[in-house]
Design a protein around this motif. Structure first.
Motif, short mmCIF file in Angstrom:
data_model
loop_
_atom_site.label_atom_id
_atom_site.label_comp_id
_atom_site.label_asym_id
_atom_site.label_seq_id
_atom_site.Cartn_x
_atom_site.Cartn_y
_atom_site.Cartn_z
N GLY A 169 -15.97 -14.69 -1.57
CA GLY A 169 -14.91 -14.68 -2.58
C GLY A 169 -13.57 -14.97 -1.92
O GLY A 169 -13.48 -15.14 -0.71
N PRO A 170 -12.49 -14.98 -2.72
CA PRO A 170 -11.17 -15.33 -2.19
C PRO A 170 -10.70 -14.37 -1.11
O PRO A 170 -11.02 -13.17 -1.12
CB PRO A 170 -10.27 -15.25 -3.43
CG PRO A 170 -11.18 -15.38 -4.59
CD PRO A 170 -12.49 -14.83 -4.19
N ASP A 171 -9.91 -14.94 -0.20
CA ASP A 171 -9.25 -14.15 0.83
C ASP A 171 -8.15 -13.33 0.16
O ASP A 171 -7.28 -13.85 -0.53
CB ASP A 171 -8.65 -15.13 1.86
CG ASP A 171 -8.06 -14.41 3.05
OD1 ASP A 171 -7.29 -13.45 2.85
OD2 ASP A 171 -8.36 -14.83 4.18
N LEU A 172 -8.18 -11.99 0.39
CA LEU A 172 -7.24 -11.12 -0.33
C LEU A 172 -6.09 -10.62 0.55
O LEU A 172 -5.29 -9.80 0.10
CB LEU A 172 -8.00 -9.90 -0.89
CG LEU A 172 -9.14 -10.23 -1.86
CD1 LEU A 172 -9.84 -8.96 -2.31
CD2 LEU A 172 -8.62 -11.00 -3.06
N THR A 173 -5.99 -11.13 1.75
CA THR A 173 -5.01 -10.58 2.70
C THR A 173 -3.60 -10.50 2.10
O THR A 173 -2.86 -9.57 2.37
CB THR A 173 -4.97 -11.45 3.97
OG1 THR A 173 -6.30 -11.68 4.41
CG2 THR A 173 -4.16 -10.80 5.06
N LEU B 53 -4.18 -2.63 -2.81
CA LEU B 53 -4.10 -4.08 -2.98
C LEU B 53 -2.67 -4.51 -3.24
O LEU B 53 -2.24 -5.60 -2.83
CB LEU B 53 -5.02 -4.52 -4.12
CG LEU B 53 -6.52 -4.37 -3.84
CD1 LEU B 53 -7.34 -4.66 -5.09
CD2 LEU B 53 -6.96 -5.28 -2.71
N GLU B 54 -1.92 -3.65 -3.89
CA GLU B 54 -0.54 -4.03 -4.19
C GLU B 54 0.34 -4.05 -2.95
O GLU B 54 1.45 -4.60 -2.99
CB GLU B 54 0.06 -3.08 -5.24
CG GLU B 54 -0.52 -3.35 -6.62
CD GLU B 54 0.17 -2.56 -7.71
OE1 GLU B 54 0.36 -1.34 -7.53
OE2 GLU B 54 0.52 -3.17 -8.73
N THR B 55 -0.15 -3.50 -1.84
CA THR B 55 0.66 -3.57 -0.62
C THR B 55 0.42 -4.87 0.14
O THR B 55 1.10 -5.15 1.13
CB THR B 55 0.34 -2.41 0.33
OG1 THR B 55 -1.03 -2.57 0.78
CG2 THR B 55 0.50 -1.07 -0.36
N LEU B 56 -0.55 -5.64 -0.31
CA LEU B 56 -0.93 -6.86 0.44
C LEU B 56 -0.02 -8.04 0.09
O LEU B 56 -0.45 -9.02 -0.49
CB LEU B 56 -2.39 -7.21 0.14
CG LEU B 56 -3.40 -6.12 0.49
CD1 LEU B 56 -4.80 -6.52 0.06
CD2 LEU B 56 -3.38 -5.83 1.99
N LEU C 180 -2.91 -10.91 -1.33
CA LEU C 180 -3.16 -10.97 -2.77
C LEU C 180 -1.92 -10.65 -3.59
O LEU C 180 -1.63 -11.30 -4.59
CB LEU C 180 -4.27 -9.98 -3.13
CG LEU C 180 -4.57 -9.83 -4.63
CD1 LEU C 180 -5.12 -11.12 -5.19
CD2 LEU C 180 -5.55 -8.69 -4.86
N ALA C 181 -1.16 -9.65 -3.12
CA ALA C 181 -0.06 -9.18 -3.95
C ALA C 181 1.05 -10.21 -4.07
O ALA C 181 1.93 -10.09 -4.92
CB ALA C 181 0.49 -7.88 -3.39
#
Lengths: 639, 343, 220
Positions: free
Chosen positions: B282-286, B339-342, B288-289
C-alpha cells in the motif's frame, strides 16, 4: 399507377399458389423452428436485434440516471461497471452489426431479383446462434454474473487474476457466438450477391445498397477472425493457463489491443457502411432521381472498406508505441474521410438537383448530414495523436462515438424502417407519429451527447460510476440525462407507431414511394418466392428505366425451390440450382453448438464431448432426403 | 495566472469557465504547462477548421433543401436525364469540394506533425525524475536521484517545481492505468510489463488534479492524483522533508498510536520510514499528514475521514485491497493521533 | 448420370407454368440450363472460398501473433528447446502426398465418374487416419506445454487450430464418402465432392506456413 405495376406479367393464380406452397415455411410449432425462408429469418433477426437495442437503451438510461447527479447512489460501482459493459457489448455485438445484416438479408435478394439467399439453412443457423448467444449473455447478467470489464475487455484487467469467476468467460464466448453468426451471414450475402443476381444485373447496375452490403460482408470475413482469435486466447488464458497476455511469462498486454482493434476499427465501419447504402436508396427515391456519381459512390465504398483496416492503432495512441508509427495511423485516419466526403457531396448534389418529398424516411436520413458530419469532424480531432492524448478515454470520445454511430447508423436505420416497413408488412407507418418520433429523437440525441464534448474537455474520464460535486460536471450530466429520457420517449413512439400501423396503417401496395429498385416491383409483403416471375434487368434503377425486352424469366420450376445462378460480373445465365427444403436441423445444430460453447466456459473437455451432437446435427442437416431426390432426378440437366 | 491559458472560443462559455475556475483544476482547456499549451493551440486550430467545414456542409444541405422544388414521390416520375447527358457541372463541383476537403485534411496532418515535434522538444536540463507506478486504485511515486540516499517515496500527491522539466517514468503493478493531468499534458498509459516516459512541466504554480483514465476495475472512478506545482525553493524544501524519516513520538497517545501501527496489520502493507515498517503493498505513509487527501483523492485528509477509512475502507471505497481494521475507539484515536504527526 | 446402377429414363420436365407467350421475346427461357455446375460457376465454390478467407485470416493472425510475441521476448523458444522436427516433417509429407488422391477425387467428380469418386475418397480417408495419428505424435514432441510461456501458448494454439481443421475436414469428407456409397445422389453432390477437395487443398497447403513457423520459427 407506378411504373412497377404496369410491367408485371402474372402467373395464373394456380401457379402462383403452387409457387407460394413451394417456398413458404411449414406451419405449426415444428414448422416454426424449421423455417428457412430468408424473409422469415430476417424479420426474426430484425425483431431480435431491435429487442437488444431496447435492452441496451435501458442499460444506457440506468447509466444516465446514475450520472445525472454527482455522488449519486442509484447503482453501486459493481453494477455500474456491468451496466456500461453490457450496454457497449449489446449495442456493438448484439445490435449494430446484426441489424444491418438482418435488413440486408431481407432486401438483398429482392433488390437483385432472386427468390432466396444462397445458403438458406446456414442463414437460419446463423440466426439461432445469434439469438442463443445473446440470451446467454443476458441470462448471465440477470443472475448477477454479467461481464464488467468493458465491451473491449482489456487485459490484464480481464485476465483471471483481476477478474475472477466466469463473467469474462461469458463475455468472451458471447463474442464467439455473435461473430460466428456474422461470419456465416457474410458468406451467405457475398455468395447471394455475386451468384444470384437477376439476368442482366451487371455489377455496374447493382443498387448502391447492395454494393454497400457486399463491401461490408468482405470486411466481416477479414475483421471478425481477429476478435475471435483474441477472445479464444483470452478464454484459454483464463481456462487452461495459456500465457498470451501475461507479461511475466512472455505474453503482452498490447497483443490483446492489437488483435481487438484490428477487428474493432473495421467493426465500426461494418456498422457505418450499410447505412450508406440505405441513404443512397432513400435519397434517390425522395429526390426523384438517381444518385449523382454512381461509379464514384461505388469506389468510395470500396475504398472506405479497404482503408478501414489501416486505422486500428488510433485506439492505442496513449500507449508507448513508436511515435512515427502512430503518425502513419493519423494520416490514414484522416485519409479515410476522403471517400466519405465524396459520398456526402454526391448526396448533397442529388438533393440539390432533385425534386424533394420530405417524408419521414428522408428526415431520418437528413439527420445524418448534421450528426454524422459533426461526429466525423470530432473523429478528425481524435485522429491527431497530440489532441488524442487529451481527449482519449474522456467523455469527448463518448460524444464522438455516439455522434458517428447514431448519426451514421441509427438515424439512417430508422429511416430504413420507415422506408421499408411498407414492403415488410404491406402497411405504411404513420407519418405524423413519424415526425414526432424524428424530432424528439433528434433533439433528445443532441441534448444528450453534445454536452459530453464539453465534459471531456473539462476533464471527465470515461467509465466512471460517479464524480465529485466540486468538479462542476453536474449540470451538463443532468442535461445529458434529460436528453436520454427524450430519446427513450421517441423510441417508445416508434414502437407505438409500429404496433398501431401493423393493424391500422394505410395499405401500401407494391410501391408506395414510386421507387426504382426491384424490391418495389413485387407485392408488399412479397410472396414466399419473392417474385411471381423473376425479372430481367437492363439498367440501374430497373423500375425507373424504360422497359426493355425480355422483361422476365420463364421456366423456373414452381414445384421445387429452384433458383437461377448467373455469372459474377455480368449476370449472364449460368445454371439452375435446387435449394434445400425447410428443416429443423439448423435449429438443433445451433442448440448443440450452444451446448459446446457454453460448456467450454466451464471445462475444456466440453469441446470434446459436445462435438458429437454438433457433428450429428450437422450431418442430419446435410443428409439428402431420398424421396425428394428421386422425384427430381429426371429433371437433372448436366453441365 | 492565465498567461498560458487556452481560450475556448465557443459562445456562452464565459459563465461556464467561472464555474470551472472554482472547481479543482482538471481540464484540457486551461494550460498551465508548456505541453498542454502546445496541445491547446492545436485544439484551437482544429476546432476552427472543423467548425468551418461543419457550417459549410450543413449550409449546403439546408440550401439544397430550401431551393429544390417539392414533389410527391409516388406520383412524380423520376428524372432520368442523368443517364443521357453526363452532369459535368455537378461532377466538377463535387471534385472541387473533395479537393478542398483533402487540403483541409493535409492541413490537419501538418498541424499534428508540428505539434508532435514541439512536444518532443521540451528542454530536459535539471529535470526532476519521478517513477510513477499505477496500482488498483492508487498512485505510487518514487522520486529518483543518482544518489540513492536522496530518493524517497510518496503516494497520490506529487509536488513539482514550477519551470523545471519533470520526467515521469510510468509503470503498473497490476492492470493498465493511465496518468492524466490535463492542465499540464495529455495522457499516457501505464502498462504492466512495459515502461513508458512522459515529459511535462508546470509553468504556473497551482494544484492540478489528475485522474486515472483507463478503466482499471471497480474503483477506477476514484483514482485521482494531485500535482502541486510550487516555486523551486519551496519544492526543494518539500523534497528535503520527504527524505526525513518519521519524527519520534512526542506524547503517550502518539506513542501508543505508533505501537498500534506496528502491531495491527498496518505494517504488513505500509511503509513508515524510521519505524522498521517497509512493506510496499500500500502507499508509503511516512509523510501522510502533509497530503491534502486520502484514498487517492477521494476523501479529505482529516481525522474524521482518516478514522473512518482505517476502520472500514470497504464501506467508503468497496473493492480496494485494504481490509477493515477493527479496534477500540481509544485505539483508533491514538492511531490517528500518530498518523497526524507524519508531516 | 454415369455410374448409377439403373439408368432412369429422362422424364418429361413438369409442365411449364402458364404465362404470356414468349414468342415475342418478352420472356427469357431458362429451362435448358444445367441444374448444377462446377468451379467458380457454383455458389458452393464461393461459400468455400469465404470459409477459406476466414480461416486463412485466423491462421495469418496467429502467425503474426507468434512473431509479435517473439519480438517482445528475450529468449526464443522460451524454455529452450524448439519442437522435434521428425513428426512434423513426416506429417507434412503425408499431407502433401494426400494432394494426389484429392486431385483424382476432384477430377473424377468433375467427370461425374461415381466409381472413381468413391475410390479416391476412400484413399483420402486413409491419408486422414495417417495424418491424424501422426498429429498426436507431433503434439507429444513439441517440447513445450501450452501453459509454460507465451511461446508455448502460441505454438499450441497454431497446432491446435490446424488440428481442428484437420478433424472437421476429415469428418465432413467422411460424411461425403459414405453418402457417395449409400446415396441418395444427385448432380450437385459431385459439386460438393469437388468443393470438398478444394477445401482439403486449403487445409493441407495452409499447413506449410504453419509448419514453417512452428518447427523452423524457433530455429532461425
Amino acid at each position: 399507377m407506378s411504373i412497377a405495376d404496369s410491367m408485371q406479367p402474372r402467373l395464373s393464380p394456380e401457379d402462383a399458389g403452387k409457387l407460394e406452397q413451394t417456398w413458404r415455411d411449414p406451419p405449426g410449432i415444428i414448422g416454426w423452428f424449421s423455417a428457412i425462408n430468408h424473409k422469415t429469418i430476417s424479420i426474426r433477426f430484425m425483431v431480435t436485434t431491435f429487442g437488444f437495442f431496447i435492452l441496451g437503451g435501458l442499460l444506457a438510461l440506468a447509466i444516465r440516471l446514475q450520472l445525472a447527479f454527482p455522488g449519486a447512489r442509484l447503482v453501486n460501482a459493481d453494477l455500474f461497471n456491468q451496466l456500461f459493459t453490457m450496454h457497449g457489448s449489446t449495442m456493438m455485438f448484439l445490435f449494430a452489426v446484426p441489424v444491418m445484416q438482418a435488413i440486408a438479408m431481407y432486401l438483398v435478394p429482392l433488390m437483385i431479383g432472386a427468390r432466396s439467399v444462397a445458403f438458406p439453412r446456414m442463414n437460419a443457423f446463423a440466426y439461432w446462434i445469434f439469438l442463443l448467444g445473446g440470451l446467454m449473455l443476458y441470462i448471465a447478467f440477470f443472475v448477477g454474473v454479467g461481464p464488467d470489464a468493458g465491451w473491449f475487455a482489456y487485459v490484464p484487467l480481464s485476465s483471471l487474476q483481476y477478474s475472477p469467476g466466469k463473467r469474462i468467460d461469458i463475455w468472451a464466448q458471447m463474442i464467439t457466438f455473435t461473430e460466428l453468426a456474422s461470419l456465416m451471414e457474410a458468406i451467405v450475402l457475398i455468395t447471394t450477391i455475386l451468384k444470384m443476381r437477376a439476368p442482366g444485373m451487371t455489377l455496374n447496375r447493382m443498387p448502391l445498397f447492395v454494393w454497400a452490403i457486399l463491401a461490408t460482408s468482405f470486411m466481416v470475413l477479414f475483421a471478425m477472425p481477429a476478435v475471435m482469435l483474441a477472445s479464444t486466447a483470452l478464454i484459454t488464458d483464463r481456462l487452461v493457463d495459456t500465457q498470451f497476455y501475461n507479461p511475466d511469462r512472455g505474453g503482452d498486454a498490447l497483443l490483446w489491443q492489437h488483435l481487438f482493434w484490428f477487428f474493432g476499427h473495421p467493426e465500426v465501419y461494418l456498422i457505418f457502411i450499410p447505412p450508406l447504402g440505405v441513404i443512397s436508396s432513400v435519397i434517390a427515391t425522395f429526390s426523384r432521381r438517381p444518385i449523382v456519381g454512381y461509379p464514384a459512390m461505388v469506389l468510395a465504398v470500396i475504398a472506405t472498406a479497404f482503408l478501414a483496416f489501416g486505422l486500428w492503432v488510433h485506439h492505442m495512441f496513449a500507449t508507448n508505441l513508436p511515435e512515427l508509427g502512430k503518425t502513419f495511423f493519423t494520416a490514414a485516419s484522416l485519409m479515410i474521410a476522403i471517400p466519405t466526403a465524396i459520398q456526402i457531396f454526391c448526396w448533397i448534389a442529388t438533393l440539390w438537383s432533385g425534386r424533394l418529398d420530405l417524408r419521414t424516411p428522408l428526415l431520418f436520413v437528413l439527420a445524418f448530414f448534421v450528426i454524422l458530419v459533426l461526429g466525423g469532424l470530432t473523429g478528425l480531432m481524435l485522429a491527431s495523436v497530440s489532441l488524442d492524448t487529451q481527449l482519449h478515454d474522456t467523455y469527448f470520445v463518448v460524444a464522438h462515438l455516439h455522434y458517428v454511430l447514431m448519426g451514421g447508423a441509427v438515424f439512417p436505420l430508422f429511416g430504413a424502417f420507415y422506408y421499408w416497413f411498407p414492403k415488410f408488412t404491406g402497411r405504411m407507418l404513420g407519418e405524423r407519429l413519424g415526425r414526432w418520433n424524428f424530432w424528439l429523437f433528434f433533439i433528445g440525441f443532441n441534448l444528450t451527447f453534445f454536452p459530453m464534448h464539453v465534459l471531456g474537455l473539462w476533464g471527465m474520464p470515461r467509465r466512471v460510476y460517479s464524480y465529485p460535486k466540486e468538479m462542476g460536471w453536474g449540470s451538463l450530466n443532468f442535461t445529458a440525462t434529460v436528453g436520454a429520457i427524450m430519446i427513450a420517449v421517441s423510441v417508445l413512439l416508434f414502437i407505438v407507431n409500429v404496433v398501431r400501423s401493423r393493424r391500422h396503417g394505410e395499405a401500401a401496395g407494391n410501391d408506395p414511394w414510386g421507387a426504382g429498385t426491384l424490391e418495389w416491383g413485387t407485392a408488399s409483403p412479397p410472396p414466399a418466392g419473392n417474385f411471381e416471375m423473376v425479372p430481367v434487368v437492363h439498367a440501374r434503377d430497373p423500375l425507373w428505366a424504360p422497359k426493355s425486352l425480355p422483361t422476365h424469366v420463364t421456366g423456373l420450376s414452381n414445384e421445387y425451390r429452384e433458383i437461377l445462378v448467373t455469372s459474377v460480373a455480368d449476370a449472364e445465365l449460368d445454371h439452375r440450382l435446387w435449394l434445400p427444403a425447410s428443416s429443423i436441423w439448423p435449429f438443433l445444430a445451433a442448440v448443440a453448438t450452444t451446448v459446446l460453447f457454453v460448456g467450454s466456459i466451464f471445462t475444456p473437455w466440453a469441446v470434446v464431448w459436445a462435438a458429437a451432437p454438433v457433428a450429428a446435427a450437422t450431418t442430419f442437416w446435410f443428409w439428402p432426403k431420398k424421396d425428394i431426390i428421386e422425384k427430381r432426378t429426371g429433371s437433372e440437366v448436366n453441365p | 495566472m492565465r498567461r498560458h491559458a487556452v481560450l475556448f472560443p465557443i459562445l456562452g462559455t464565459a459563465g461556464v469557465t467561472e464555474t470551472a475556475r472554482a472547481a479543482p483544476l482538471q481540464d484540457a482547456l486551461h494550460a498551465y504547462g508548456i505541453q498542454a499549451w502546445h496541445i491547446g493551440r492545436l485544439w484551437n486550430f482544429t476546432l476552427a477548421l472543423c467548425a468551418l467545414v461543419f457550417v459549410a456542409i450543413v449550409a449546403a444541405c439546408l440550401i439544397a433543401l430550401w431551393r429544390a422544388p417539392r414533389a410527391d414521390a409516388k406520383s412524380t416520375p423520376p428524372d432520368m436525364t442523368s443517364l443521357i447527358r453526363p452532369e459535368r457541372g455537378i461532377h466538377r463541383t463535387v471534385a472541387w469540394a473533395v479537393g478542398a476537403a483533402t487540403l483541409g485534411l493535409l492541413a490537419l496532418l501538418a498541424a499534428d506533425v508540428f505539434t508532435t515535434r514541439a512536444l518532443g522538444r521540451m528542454p530536459l536540463e535539471n529535470a526532476v525524475n519521478i517513477e510513477l507506478t499505477g496500482h488498483q486504485y492508487w498512485w505510487e511515486a518514487r522520486y529518483l536521484d543518482p544518489d540513492f540516499q536522496r530518493q524517497f517515496s510518496t503516494a497520490n500527491e506529487l509536488h513539482i517545481p514550477v519551470g523545471r522539466p519533470v520526467i515521469v517514468t510510468l509503470k503498473s503493478k497490476d492492470v493498465i492505468h493511465t496518468l492524466w493531468v490535463p492542465n499540464l499534458h495529455g495522457k499516457r498509459d501505464m502498462i504492466p510489463g512495459r515502461t513508458t516516459t512522459m515529459q511535462l512541466r508546470a509553468d504556473q504554480p497551482g494544484t492540478y488534479r489528475g485522474q486515472c483514465a483507463e478503466f482499471c476495475g471497480l474503483q477506477h472512478a476514484m483514482m485521482a492524483l494531485l500535482v502541486e506545482a510550487e516555486p523551486d525553493a519551496q519544492y526543494e524544501a518539500w523534497a528535503e522533508r520527504q527524505r526525513q524519516a518519521a519524527p519520534a513520538p512526542a506524547s503517550d497517545a502518539v506513542r501508543r498510536g505508533r505501537a498500534l501501527f506496528l502491531e495491527k496489520s498496518c505494517a504488513r502493507c505500509h511503509t513508515i520510514n524510521g519505524t522498521g515498517a517497509t512493506a510496499t503493498q500500500g502507499p508509503d505513509l511516512t509523510h501522510l499528514a502533509g497530503r491534502k487527501t486520502i484514498a487517492a483523492g477521494m476523501l479529505p485528509n482529516d481525522a474524521g475521514h482518516l478514522a473512518a477509512w482505517i476502520q472500514d475502507p470497504q464501506s467508503l471505497k468497496p473493492g480496494v485491497y485494504m481490509p477493515a481494521n477493527r479496534m477500540r475507539p481509544d485505539e483508533l484515536h491514538d492511531l490517528v493521533a500518530y498518523l497526524e504527526t507524519l508531516k | 448420370m454415369s455410374g448409377q446402377p439403373e439408368q432412369k429414363p429422362m422424364q418429361q420436365p413438369p409442365p411449364a407454368p402458364q404465362h404470356e407467350s414468349n414468342a415475342d421475346g418478352h420472356l427469357l427461357d431458362i429451362m435448358h440450363l444445367p441444374t448444377f455446375a462446377f468451379g467458380t460457376r457454383s455458389p458452393m465454390w464461393w461459400g468455400t472460398m469465404g470459409l477459406m478467407a476466414i480461416e486463412g485470416t485466423v491462421f495469418a493472425l496467429c502467425i503474426m501473433a507468434y512473431f509479435y510475441l517473439r519480438s517482445h521476448s528475450g529468449f526464443w523458444p522460451t524454455g529452450g528447446m524448439p519442437p522435434e522436427l521428425l513428426w512434423g516433417s513426416v506429417n507434412t509429407a503425408i499431407m502433401l502426398a494426400s494432394a494426389v488422391p484429392n486431385h483424382f477425387a476432384k477430377r473424377a467428380a468433375e467427370r461425374l465418374d461415381l466409381q472413381k469418386v468413391r475410390l479416391w475418397l476412400v484413399v483420402c480417408m486413409l491419408f486422414s487416419v495417417a495424418f491424424l495419428a501422426v498429429r498426436v505424435l507431433e503434439f507429444k514432441t513439441l517440447n513445450t506445454s501450452w501453459d509454460s510461456s507465451a511461446y508455448g501458448s502460441a505454438v499450441w494454439m497454431l497446432l491446435g487450430l490446424h488440428t481442428t481443421h484437420l478433424i472437421t475436414d476429415t469428418y465432413d469428407s467422411l460424411v461425403l464418402t459414405v453418402l457417395m456409397f449409400t446415396g441418395p445422389l444427385e448432380g450437385k453432390r459431385f459439386v460438393d465432392v469437388s468443393e470438398n477437395a478444394s477445401y482439403w487443398y486449403f487445409v493441407m497447403f495452409s499447413w506449410i506456413p504453419i509448419y514453417g513457423v512452428i518447427y523452423w520459427g524457433a530455429r532461425i
